[in-house]
Design a protein around this motif. Structure first.
Motif, PDB file in Angstrom:
ATOM      1  N   LEU A  66       2.725  10.207  -8.819  1.00  0.00           N
ATOM      2  CA  LEU A  66       3.266  10.582 -10.132  1.00  0.00           C
ATOM      3  C   LEU A  66       2.245  10.898 -11.160  1.00  0.00           C
ATOM      4  O   LEU A  66       2.263  11.893 -11.922  1.00  0.00           O
ATOM      5  CB  LEU A  66       4.363   9.775 -10.790  1.00  0.00           C
ATOM      6  CG  LEU A  66       5.707   9.428  -9.986  1.00  0.00           C
ATOM      7  CD1 LEU A  66       6.325   8.538 -10.369  1.00  0.00           C
ATOM      8  CD2 LEU A  66       6.350  10.897 -10.294  1.00  0.00           C
ATOM      9  N   PHE A  67       1.297  10.036 -11.374  1.00  0.00           N
ATOM     10  CA  PHE A  67       0.027  10.320 -12.256  1.00  0.00           C
ATOM     11  C   PHE A  67      -0.647  11.621 -11.839  1.00  0.00           C
ATOM     12  O   PHE A  67      -1.093  12.475 -12.802  1.00  0.00           O
ATOM     13  CB  PHE A  67      -0.857   9.303 -12.099  1.00  0.00           C
ATOM     14  CG  PHE A  67      -0.640   7.896 -13.031  1.00  0.00           C
ATOM     15  CD1 PHE A  67      -0.438   8.175 -14.326  1.00  0.00           C
ATOM     16  CD2 PHE A  67      -0.188   6.744 -12.315  1.00  0.00           C
ATOM     17  CE1 PHE A  67      -0.038   7.284 -15.173  1.00  0.00           C
ATOM     18  CE2 PHE A  67      -0.021   5.713 -13.353  1.00  0.00           C
ATOM     19  CZ  PHE A  67       0.195   5.939 -14.703  1.00  0.00           C
ATOM     20  N   ILE A  68      -0.725  11.945 -10.441  1.00  0.00           N
ATOM     21  CA  ILE A  68      -1.356  13.395 -10.096  1.00  0.00           C
ATOM     22  C   ILE A  68      -0.527  14.463 -10.641  1.00  0.00           C
ATOM     23  O   ILE A  68      -1.008  15.449 -11.257  1.00  0.00           O
ATOM     24  CB  ILE A  68      -1.572  13.300  -8.620  1.00  0.00           C
ATOM     25  CG1 ILE A  68      -2.718  12.583  -8.348  1.00  0.00           C
ATOM     26  CG2 ILE A  68      -1.999  14.732  -8.171  1.00  0.00           C
ATOM     27  CD1 ILE A  68      -2.937  12.330  -6.748  1.00  0.00           C
ATOM     28  N   ILE A 109       0.915  -1.339   0.021  1.00  0.00           N
ATOM     29  CA  ILE A 109      -0.002   0.069   0.001  1.00  0.00           C
ATOM     30  C   ILE A 109       0.962   1.244   0.089  1.00  0.00           C
ATOM     31  O   ILE A 109       0.574   2.231  -0.661  1.00  0.00           O
ATOM     32  CB  ILE A 109      -1.062   0.039   1.255  1.00  0.00           C
ATOM     33  CG1 ILE A 109      -2.027  -1.161   0.963  1.00  0.00           C
ATOM     34  CG2 ILE A 109      -1.838   1.275   1.353  1.00  0.00           C
ATOM     35  CD1 ILE A 109      -2.983  -1.372   2.307  1.00  0.00           C
ATOM     36  N   LEU A 110       1.915   1.271   0.859  1.00  0.00           N
ATOM     37  CA  LEU A 110       3.019   2.401   0.793  1.00  0.00           C
ATOM     38  C   LEU A 110       3.612   2.563  -0.630  1.00  0.00           C
ATOM     39  O   LEU A 110       3.732   3.740  -1.070  1.00  0.00           O
ATOM     40  CB  LEU A 110       3.967   2.301   1.816  1.00  0.00           C
ATOM     41  CG  LEU A 110       3.322   2.371   3.298  1.00  0.00           C
ATOM     42  CD1 LEU A 110       4.388   2.086   4.312  1.00  0.00           C
ATOM     43  CD2 LEU A 110       2.895   3.779   3.394  1.00  0.00           C
ATOM     44  N   ARG A 111       4.001   1.549  -1.405  1.00  0.00           N
ATOM     45  CA  ARG A 111       4.653   1.531  -2.516  1.00  0.00           C
ATOM     46  C   ARG A 111       3.405   2.024  -3.743  1.00  0.00           C
ATOM     47  O   ARG A 111       4.106   2.518  -4.686  1.00  0.00           O
ATOM     48  CB  ARG A 111       5.207   0.101  -3.013  1.00  0.00           C
ATOM     49  CG  ARG A 111       6.269  -0.218  -2.183  1.00  0.00           C
ATOM     50  CD  ARG A 111       6.966  -1.445  -3.141  1.00  0.00           C
ATOM     51  NE  ARG A 111       8.191  -1.628  -2.069  1.00  0.00           N
ATOM     52  CZ  ARG A 111       9.027  -2.449  -2.605  1.00  0.00           C
ATOM     53  NH1 ARG A 111       8.837  -3.228  -3.974  1.00  0.00           N
ATOM     54  NH2 ARG A 111      10.100  -2.922  -2.126  1.00  0.00           N
ATOM     55  N   MET A 112       2.393   1.850  -3.595  1.00  0.00           N
ATOM     56  CA  MET A 112       1.429   2.322  -4.400  1.00  0.00           C
ATOM     57  C   MET A 112       1.045   3.850  -4.478  1.00  0.00           C
ATOM     58  O   MET A 112       0.803   4.559  -5.329  1.00  0.00           O
ATOM     59  CB  MET A 112      -0.044   1.809  -4.032  1.00  0.00           C
ATOM     60  CG  MET A 112      -0.225   0.312  -4.336  1.00  0.00           C
ATOM     61  SD  MET A 112      -1.964  -0.270  -4.435  1.00  0.00           S
ATOM     62  CE  MET A 112      -2.955   0.885  -3.375  1.00  0.00           C
ATOM     63  N   ILE A 170       7.611   7.613 -16.218  1.00  0.00           N
ATOM     64  CA  ILE A 170       8.197   7.107 -14.810  1.00  0.00           C
ATOM     65  C   ILE A 170       6.999   6.654 -14.166  1.00  0.00           C
ATOM     66  O   ILE A 170       7.140   5.674 -13.225  1.00  0.00           O
ATOM     67  CB  ILE A 170       8.970   8.117 -14.076  1.00  0.00           C
ATOM     68  CG1 ILE A 170      10.259   8.669 -14.564  1.00  0.00           C
ATOM     69  CG2 ILE A 170       9.225   7.806 -12.622  1.00  0.00           C
ATOM     70  CD1 ILE A 170      10.733  10.007 -14.230  1.00  0.00           C
ATOM     71  N   ALA A 171       5.788   7.145 -14.301  1.00  0.00           N
ATOM     72  CA  ALA A 171       4.675   6.792 -13.466  1.00  0.00           C
ATOM     73  C   ALA A 171       4.308   5.430 -13.914  1.00  0.00           C
ATOM     74  O   ALA A 171       3.946   4.537 -13.229  1.00  0.00           O
ATOM     75  CB  ALA A 171       3.590   7.682 -13.877  1.00  0.00           C
ATOM     76  N   VAL A 172       4.569   5.215 -15.292  1.00  0.00           N
ATOM     77  CA  VAL A 172       4.140   3.740 -15.991  1.00  0.00           C
ATOM     78  C   VAL A 172       4.959   2.759 -15.421  1.00  0.00           C
ATOM     79  O   VAL A 172       4.474   1.746 -15.263  1.00  0.00           O
ATOM     80  CB  VAL A 172       3.920   3.965 -17.513  1.00  0.00           C
ATOM     81  CG1 VAL A 172       3.785   2.578 -18.122  1.00  0.00           C
ATOM     82  CG2 VAL A 172       2.859   4.720 -17.971  1.00  0.00           C
ATOM     83  N   LEU A 173       6.324   3.005 -15.359  1.00  0.00           N
ATOM     84  CA  LEU A 173       7.070   2.159 -14.646  1.00  0.00           C
ATOM     85  C   LEU A 173       7.245   1.757 -13.601  1.00  0.00           C
ATOM     86  O   LEU A 173       7.271   0.370 -13.179  1.00  0.00           O
ATOM     87  CB  LEU A 173       8.621   2.701 -15.423  1.00  0.00           C
ATOM     88  CG  LEU A 173       9.227   2.846 -16.583  1.00  0.00           C
ATOM     89  CD1 LEU A 173      10.362   3.251 -16.899  1.00  0.00           C
ATOM     90  CD2 LEU A 173       9.065   1.166 -17.545  1.00  0.00           C
ATOM     91  N   ALA A 174       6.694   2.894 -12.787  1.00  0.00           N
ATOM     92  CA  ALA A 174       6.500   2.784 -11.328  1.00  0.00           C
ATOM     93  C   ALA A 174       5.263   1.777 -10.934  1.00  0.00           C
ATOM     94  O   ALA A 174       5.196   0.911 -10.334  1.00  0.00           O
ATOM     95  CB  ALA A 174       6.473   3.773 -10.504  1.00  0.00           C
ATOM     96  N   THR A 175       4.071   1.850 -11.861  1.00  0.00           N
ATOM     97  CA  THR A 175       3.058   1.196 -11.850  1.00  0.00           C
ATOM     98  C   THR A 175       3.510  -0.181 -12.160  1.00  0.00           C
ATOM     99  O   THR A 175       2.972  -1.267 -11.429  1.00  0.00           O
ATOM    100  CB  THR A 175       1.939   1.696 -12.712  1.00  0.00           C
ATOM    101  OG1 THR A 175       1.571   3.061 -12.414  1.00  0.00           O
ATOM    102  CG2 THR A 175       0.700   0.928 -12.544  1.00  0.00           C
ATOM    103  N   ILE A 176       4.072  -0.600 -13.146  1.00  0.00           N
ATOM    104  CA  ILE A 176       4.509  -1.857 -13.680  1.00  0.00           C
ATOM    105  C   ILE A 176       5.184  -2.460 -12.517  1.00  0.00           C
ATOM    106  O   ILE A 176       4.958  -3.809 -12.271  1.00  0.00           O
ATOM    107  CB  ILE A 176       5.000  -1.906 -14.874  1.00  0.00           C
ATOM    108  CG1 ILE A 176       4.305  -1.267 -15.988  1.00  0.00           C
ATOM    109  CG2 ILE A 176       5.848  -3.380 -15.223  1.00  0.00           C
ATOM    110  CD1 ILE A 176       5.042  -1.293 -17.384  1.00  0.00           C
TER     111      ILE A 176
END
Length: 70
Positions: free
Chosen positions: A19-21, A10-13, A35-41
């Motif tokens: 980043l998306f905001i 949950i903290l990593r989410m 970077i947001a897409v890579l972090a989501t993956i």
């Protein structure tokens, strides 16, 4: 910090969410979106790994005191 795998997930989410905001409301930079897409993956892969091992309610011992003094 010794927390459960679920709390760590949950903290990593929060990082991709921030980043998306940031992309949609503040910067509109392509680099922020990438970077947001890579972090989501990465978060999805972390969640799948936890799910495969069945560790959702177990404690993630990052700094075990017993091994530090031995």
């Amino acid at each position: 910090m010794n927390v459960s795998y679920r709390t760590n997930f949950i903290l990593r989410m929060g990082i991709p969410l921030f980043l998306f905001i940031s992309y949609f409301f503040i910067s509109h930079s392509k680099l922020t979106l990438i970077i947001a897409v890579l972090a989501t993956i990465q978060v999805i892969a972390f969640g799948l790994d936890i799910h495969r091992k069945g560790n959702w309610n177990k404690i993630n011992l990052q700094h075990d005191q017993r091994t530090r003094y031995n």
